[in-house]
Design an enzyme around this catalytic site. Structure first.
Site, PDB file in Angstrom:
ATOM      1  N   LYS A 131       1.035  -1.170   0.011  1.00  0.00           N
ATOM      2  CA  LYS A 131      -0.167  -0.257  -0.344  1.00  0.00           C
ATOM      3  C   LYS A 131       0.873   1.068   0.087  1.00  0.00           C
ATOM      4  CE  LYS A 131      -3.205  -1.780   3.437  1.00  0.00           C
ATOM      5  NZ  LYS A 131      -3.644  -1.195   4.886  1.00  0.00           N
TER       6      LYS A 131
ATOM      7  N   LYS B  33       2.894   1.801   2.357  1.00  0.00           N
ATOM      8  CA  LYS B  33       2.340   2.814   4.260  1.00  0.00           C
ATOM      9  C   LYS B  33       3.960   2.189   4.475  1.00  0.00           C
ATOM     10  CE  LYS B  33      -1.111   4.140   6.103  1.00  0.00           C
ATOM     11  NZ  LYS B  33      -2.714   4.238   5.901  1.00  0.00           N
TER      12      LYS B  33
HETATM   13  N1  C2G Z   1      -9.791   6.352  10.799  1.00  0.00           N
HETATM   14  C1  C2G Z   1     -10.820   7.288  11.856  1.00  0.00           C
HETATM   15  N2  C2G Z   1     -10.559   8.866  12.818  1.00  0.00           N
HETATM   16  C2  C2G Z   1      -9.766   8.979  13.001  1.00  0.00           C
HETATM   17  C3  C2G Z   1      -8.531   7.599  11.607  1.00  0.00           C
HETATM   18  C4  C2G Z   1      -8.609   6.792  11.277  1.00  0.00           C
HETATM   19  O1  C2G Z   1     -12.179   6.243  11.824  1.00  0.00           O
HETATM   20  N3  C2G Z   1      -9.370  10.253  12.845  1.00  0.00           N
HETATM   21  C5  C2G Z   1     -10.537   5.030  10.834  1.00  0.00           C
HETATM   22  C6  C2G Z   1     -10.445   5.242   9.430  1.00  0.00           C
HETATM   23  O2  C2G Z   1     -11.290   5.418   8.981  1.00  0.00           O
HETATM   24  C7  C2G Z   1      -9.768   3.653   9.435  1.00  0.00           C
HETATM   25  C8  C2G Z   1      -9.614   3.209  10.690  1.00  0.00           C
HETATM   26  O3  C2G Z   1      -9.991   3.952  11.259  1.00  0.00           O
HETATM   27  O4  C2G Z   1     -11.355   3.279   9.346  1.00  0.00           O
HETATM   28  C9  C2G Z   1      -8.282   2.388  10.333  1.00  0.00           C
HETATM   29  O5  C2G Z   1      -7.275   3.769   9.595  1.00  0.00           O
HETATM   30  P1  C2G Z   1      -5.963   3.130   9.536  1.00  0.00           P
HETATM   31  O6  C2G Z   1      -5.008   2.663  10.398  1.00  0.00           O
HETATM   32  O7  C2G Z   1      -5.966   4.389   9.130  1.00  0.00           O
HETATM   33  O8  C2G Z   1      -6.727   2.158   8.682  1.00  0.00           O
HETATM   34  P2  C2G Z   1      -6.016   2.570   6.646  1.00  0.00           P
HETATM   35  O9  C2G Z   1      -4.888   2.062   7.203  1.00  0.00           O
HETATM   36  O10 C2G Z   1      -6.334   3.016   6.084  1.00  0.00           O
HETATM   37  O11 C2G Z   1      -6.404   0.600   6.440  1.00  0.00           O
HETATM   38  O12 C2G Z   1      -8.498  -2.962   3.526  1.00  0.00           O
HETATM   39  C10 C2G Z   1      -8.687  -1.346   4.501  1.00  0.00           C
HETATM   40  C11 C2G Z   1      -7.352  -1.190   4.776  1.00  0.00           C
HETATM   41  O13 C2G Z   1      -6.557  -1.878   5.979  1.00  0.00           O
HETATM   42  C12 C2G Z   1      -7.579   0.219   5.528  1.00  0.00           C
END
Ligand code: C2G
Length: 189
Positions: free
Chosen positions: A81, A83
């Site tokens: 990704k 990341k």
């Molecule tokens: N999130 C949130 N509020 C924030 C930060 C994050 O509600 N201030 C939510 C995101 O919307 C997501 C979840 O927390 O639903 C996890 O966020 P990340 O760890 O950034 O996930 P990501 O890397 O976007 O991975 O297959 C889908 C991916 O695995 C998503």
């Protein structure tokens, strides 16, 4: 053999009603019944530097059902990704497994494991934060799909940026201190 209302046509749930001594025992594959009646919610994420935004999303998702399953992105999957996380996969999934509102944490190692996970775990609701709005609508063929508002003002990306700044300023301070020591030593040379 007597079928319970609503389960007449359900082959799996053979129910045996036994009358013994005026007591009615329902011997049913209660696990299968409770399993099918348990509302399972599924979500995925990296959850690096676990923060209150992650927690509030998970609590709201758990509130939509009886059981919350969380897919945690592996380090290899995150690399695909683009990341890089501060906290490695083993620690991130250990944290999620110990969050009160999480019933099960599983590894997420590819984008296309979601449909299989939905069927394997009998998922009713797939949910993500609204930064993913529309991205998983195709899953609505398999279960309900919801996007919940994110928590504003906190993100792992911002935390990482702040750490970097601190780190940089830290290095700069160190450098200044070393230069000062160097100039003092020179005076004694
Ligand atoms: N999130 C949130 N509020 C924030 C930060 C994050 O509600 N201030 C939510 C995101 O919307 C997501 C979840 O927390 O639903 C996890 O966020 P990340 O760890 O950034 O996930 P990501 O890397 O976007 O991975 O297959 C889908 C991916 O695995 C998503």
């Amino acid at each position: 053999m007597v079928a319970l209302a609503g389960f007449e046509n359900h082959p799996v749930y053979a129910i045996r009603l036994v009358e013994a001594n005026e007591r009615v025992l329902i011997h049913a594959s209660s696990e299968r019944i409770s399993e099918s009646m348990t509302k399972v919610v599924l979500t995925y994420g990296t959850f690096d530097l676990f923060h209150v935004g992650h927690l509030r999303l998970l609590k709201r998702l758990r509130g939509l059902g009886d059981r919350l399953i969380v897919g945690v992105s592996t380090d290899e999957f995150n690399r695909s990704k683009g990341k890089q996380t501060i906290i490695g996969f083993p620690e991130r999934i250990e944290i999620l497994q110990n969050v009160g509102c999480v019933d099960l944490a599983i590894p997420e190692s590819s984008w296309d494991q979601k449909v299989e996970d939905i069927h394997t775990h009998g998922v009713s609701i797939f949910g993500m934060g609204d930064d993913w709005t529309g991205k998983f609508d195709h899953l609505s063929e398999d279960c309900e799909v919801v996007y919940l508002p994110r928590t504003e003002g906190v993100s792992s990306t911002d935390l990482k940026r702040m750490l970097k700044i601190l780190d940089r300023s830290h290095v700069a301070d160190l450098k200044k201190a070393l230069d000062l020591i160097g100039s003092i030593v020179e005076r004694f040379d």
